[in-house]
Design an enzyme around this catalytic site. Structure first.
Site, PDB file in Angstrom:
ATOM      1  N   LYS A  41       0.865  -1.072  -0.083  1.00 26.06           N
ATOM      2  CA  LYS A  41      -0.047  -0.004   0.160  1.00 26.06           C
ATOM      3  C   LYS A  41       0.959   1.282  -0.006  1.00 26.06           C
ATOM      4  CE  LYS A  41      -0.255  -0.422   5.114  1.00 26.06           C
ATOM      5  NZ  LYS A  41      -1.000  -0.700   6.032  1.00 26.06           N
ATOM      6  N   ARG A 137     -11.242   0.472  14.213  1.00 26.19           N
ATOM      7  CA  ARG A 137     -10.837   1.172  13.169  1.00 26.19           C
ATOM      8  C   ARG A 137     -11.714   0.845  12.192  1.00 26.19           C
ATOM      9  NH1 ARG A 137      -4.635   1.236  10.984  1.00 26.19           N
ATOM     10  NH2 ARG A 137      -5.405  -0.526  10.481  1.00 26.19           N
ATOM     11  N   TYR A 260      15.636  30.156   7.520  1.00 22.14           N
ATOM     12  CA  TYR A 260      14.439  30.780   7.861  1.00 22.14           C
ATOM     13  C   TYR A 260      14.405  30.926   9.449  1.00 22.14           C
ATOM     14  CZ  TYR A 260      12.286  30.308   3.375  1.00 22.14           C
ATOM     15  OH  TYR A 260      12.073  30.390   2.136  1.00 22.14           O
ATOM     16  N   MET A 308      11.834  24.079   2.129  1.00 26.59           N
ATOM     17  CA  MET A 308      10.922  23.133   1.141  1.00 26.59           C
ATOM     18  C   MET A 308      11.908  22.353   0.313  1.00 26.59           C
ATOM     19  SD  MET A 308       8.120  24.249  -1.566  1.00 26.59           S
ATOM     20  CE  MET A 308       6.973  24.956  -0.476  1.00 26.59           C
TER      21      MET A 308
HETATM   22  C1  PLP Z   1      -0.476  -1.592   6.590  1.00 22.43           C
HETATM   23  C2  PLP Z   1      -1.111  -3.044   7.346  1.00 22.43           C
HETATM   24  C3  PLP Z   1      -0.400  -4.062   7.475  1.00 22.43           C
HETATM   25  C4  PLP Z   1       1.098  -4.369   7.120  1.00 22.43           C
HETATM   26  O1  PLP Z   1       1.618  -3.808   8.718  1.00 22.43           O
HETATM   27  P1  PLP Z   1       3.253  -3.638   9.012  1.00 22.43           P
HETATM   28  O2  PLP Z   1       3.130  -3.145  10.223  1.00 22.43           O
HETATM   29  O3  PLP Z   1       4.048  -2.530   7.952  1.00 22.43           O
HETATM   30  O4  PLP Z   1       3.796  -4.987   8.877  1.00 22.43           O
HETATM   31  C5  PLP Z   1      -0.805  -5.466   7.596  1.00 22.43           C
HETATM   32  N1  PLP Z   1      -2.223  -5.472   8.026  1.00 22.43           N
HETATM   33  C6  PLP Z   1      -3.128  -4.189   7.572  1.00 22.43           C
HETATM   34  C7  PLP Z   1      -4.695  -4.584   8.015  1.00 22.43           C
HETATM   35  C8  PLP Z   1      -2.394  -3.223   7.413  1.00 22.43           C
HETATM   36  O5  PLP Z   1      -3.353  -1.856   7.243  1.00 22.43           O
END
Ligand code: PLP
Length: 367
Positions: A41, A137, A260, A308
């Site tokens: 992801k 969640r 800055y 930046m």
């Molecule tokens: C992001 C995620 C993972 C991977 O988690 P890591 O801590 O990066 O290994 C696994 N399962 C779900 C549901 C996630 O959202």
């Protein structure tokens, strides 16, 4: 294009070691003693979902997780038919436009919509069922789990490939929520989906022991070299190095200020090196005054505020440093994404996913 022709574009160079990603996946698979997916992801945690997933697929990984539908469609185009691609945030029935993606069903409403679509089409819809056991969640909550357990006919029209849950505190092995989640997951899955394979551990969960083993682990961060066992030395191989060019080197006098807010005042004569990366490149502004880069393996302290597109370093001890030289902004001993995160109160995940798209990307290694 220019980079491919060997012209120096003056950009930073982000090197991603796909051989290390694959080695990390093999290591995790061996530890898990069962299948491991690849979580790619957020564009493979900022490192490139397509090249990472292609390398893992070539090494034998058959299942990938993304967060968004659009990430899944892009990954299908990159990987072609074959591997399973699962969308953690789910999607409406039919919305994958024949990319062959599997949604995660995160509530009873999702279950009902996809089951109805499957019954209408006469083809059970492949999907994962997410049971919430402590994250609050996404996933069916305890009430929804009880209702589904009493009326499993609601699942007709679904082809459940996995039932899954997600750990809240896997990086804290002693946290009591870990065992509580394992117990809740086992109990609920046994009632709702007893014959369906299970998917449980993320990267850190893989290190928690047999109660956290499942048919499919879902490691993400550890593939990319983030330490899944923060209280112990990092067992994973490092994956990223970010080299950025020095644009200018100048001498300032005691009392002169840098950047800055005049955030740094030179206590003596100082040699300032300005490099071509800043917070727009994921070099977080909260690192101002509290980070370093490496030049020929030695630490060069950051001075002043990160801006930046530019960051300034105290190169007084490096009289040989010249414009055009490259400094290692991320990577090297004591300068991993986890180390950088620790300097500014965040986690290595955020350092990686913030890296941005202004670097030349160089992929090395592979299956
Ligand atoms: C992001 C995620 C993972 C991977 O988690 P890591 O801590 O990066 O290994 C696994 N399962 C779900 C549901 C996630 O959202």
């Amino acid at each position: 294009m220019m980079a491919a022709m060997g012209i120096d574009t003056g950009q930073g160079v982000l090197t991603v070691d796909l051989g290390a990603v694959v080695a990390n996946w093999r290591d995790l698979s061996a530890r898990h003693d069962a299948s491991c997916a690849g979580v790619v992801k957020a564009d493979g945690y900022g490192l490139g979902a397509a090249p990472v997933a292609r390398a893992l697929h070539a090494a034998g990984c058959q299942t990938f997780f993304v967060a968004h539908l659009t990430e899944g469609v892009a990954l299908r185009a990159a990987l072609g038919a074959g591997p399973a691609i699962i969308v953690l945030n789910g999607f409406a029935p039919g919305a994958d436009e024949d990319a062959g993606l599997w949604p995660v069903l995160n509530g009873l409403g999702d279950v009902e919509a996809h089951a109805a679509a499957g019954r209408a089409a006469g083809v059970p819809q492949p999907a994962l069922l997410h049971l919430d056991t402590g994250m609050s969640r996404l996933g069916l909550d305890a009430g929804e789990q009880a209702r589904l357990g009493q009326d499993r006919a609601r699942l007709a029209g679904l082809d459940l490939r996995f039932v899954m849950t997600h750990l809240a505190c896997a990086d804290e092995p002693a946290h009591p929520l870990n065992a509580a989640q394992a117990g809740r997951f086992a109990a609920a899955a046994a009632i709702i989906a007893p014959a369906v394979p299970r998917s449980f551990a993320n990267s850190s969960g893989l290190f928690l022991g047999a109660a956290f083993r499942s048919d499919l682990a879902r490691p993400g961060c550890a593939l990319y070299g983030i330490n899944p066992t923060p209280a112990a030395p990092n067992p994973m191989r490092q994956v990223v190095e970010l080299q950025v060019p020095v644009l200018q080197v100048r001498d300032i006098a005691a009392g002169d200020t840098v950047g800055y807010g005049a955030g740094y005042t030179a206590p003596r004569n100082v040699r300032v090196a300005t490099v071509a990366a800043g917070y727009a490149d994921g070099y977080l502004r909260s690192l101002s005054g509290r980070s370093l880069a490496l030049f020929q393996g030695r630490a060069v302290p950051l001075i002043g505020r990160v801006s930046m597109d530019l960051t300034t370093f105290d190169a007084t001890d490096f009289p040989e440093l010249r414009p055009g030289d490259r400094m290692m902004l991320v990577g090297g001993a004591g300068n991993t994404p986890d180390d950088i995160a620790a300097r500014c109160g965040t986690i290595g995940y955020e350092v990686l996913t913030s890296l941005g798209h202004r670097y030349q990307r160089r992929y090395i290694g592979g299956a």
